[in-house]
Scaffold this motif. Structure first.
Motif: not given
Length: 296
Positions: A193-198, A222-223
């Motif tokens: 599970i991780g971010f969408d936008k870096l 991103d939440s």
């Protein structure tokens, strides 16, 4: 150009920018559409500039309007800070304190701290802005901010609380089904599970962990709250604040020596508020509560 622009005109200008139409601005400000139209016309006449052009989708801001927007926002923040200061006038601790914190801290950590504060000072009202965007204290977007980075602005009172560790966690039943990874390389066979936008922050934080990349994630958001919800649901392995994970007996930390982010945490406010009773007690409550959270 007049040097005595009414705040009402600028407030309507901001509402039209936000809503995209006179009718939307009128509803947002609880005024009639003709009044909103007169405000925009008066502002354009005072400035000698066209601020909006009509289109099939509504009112489009001109370059002049876009250039004025940050200044109008600054006026708005100052006006709201003025209202908060006026509401706190009188004896004792009373009035409104507006504070910001990251999503996770604002929703998961601050509620019991703010509940205790309210019980001690029942005439105190809190406005919470849970956001990962750094709010501007100098322009009074908020009175107090909990930040995960050292403040760079001058004229601020800042208290370093300590460091919050962020580690990889998963729910116990996920690990029972899929096993516990023994190395970062083994994350490749897990749902991560991780971010969408870096963002620049994430780029720096993950520089030493090449395996932690967008392409490797089986869930992206991103939440931080959405990521936390998926970890708690047993979806996979993701980052969670260690003190927060300790509160949930079903969350298990994995690869503690191989994966760790460190969030240096500060409580900050504008130095002009040091004599404000409402801000001082809130500042002190945040420092004490966050210190206890990190220790727990």
């Amino acid at each position: 150009m007049t040097s005595n622009l009414s705040w009402d005109l600028c407030r309507t200008f901001l509402a039209v920018l936000t809503e995209g139409s006179l009718s939307g601005a009128a509803r947002a400000l609880d005024m009639t559409q003709p009044t909103a139209g007169r405000h925009i016309a008066a502002l354009e006449a005072a400035l000698g500039q066209t601020l909006f052009t009509r289109s099939q989708t509504g009112l489009l801001p001109t370059d002049a309007a876009l250039a004025l927007r940050p200044h109008a926002h600054a006026m708005q923040h100052t006006a709201l800070a003025f209202e908060r200061a006026a509401a706190s006038h009188g004896g004792g601790v009373r009035g409104v304190v507006r504070l910001s914190a990251s999503e996770v801290v604002g929703v998961e950590v601050l509620p019991p701290i703010l509940t205790g504060l309210r019980r001690a000072h029942p005439e105190l009202t809190i406005e919470l802005v849970p956001t990962n965007r750094i709010q501007d204290l100098l322009h009074r977007e908020v009175d107090i901010a909990v930040r995960m980075a050292a403040p760079q602005q001058e004229a601020l009172i800042a208290r370093r609380i300590g460091v919050i560790d962020v580690g990889l966690h998963a729910r116990d039943d996920y690990l029972a089904r899929h096993g516990t990874p023994s190395s970062l390389a083994e994350l490749a066979r897990h749902t991560v599970i991780g971010f969408d936008k870096l963002t620049p922050f994430l780029r720096e934080a993950t520089r030493s962990v090449p395996a932690w990349s967008r392409d490797a994630f089986g869930f992206r958001a991103d939440s931080d709250l959405a990521q936390l919800a998926m970890i708690r649901a047993g979806y996979g392995i993701g980052g969670c604040q260690v003190p927060l994970a300790r509160r949930d007996t079903r969350l298990v930390r994995v690869l503690p020596s191989a994966f760790r982010f460190r969030l240096t945490t500060w409580v900050t406010m504008h130095e002009d508020l040091r004599t404000s009773a409402r801000c001082k007690v809130t500042f002190d409550a945040l420092v004490a509560g966050l210190t206890a959270y990190m220790a727990g």
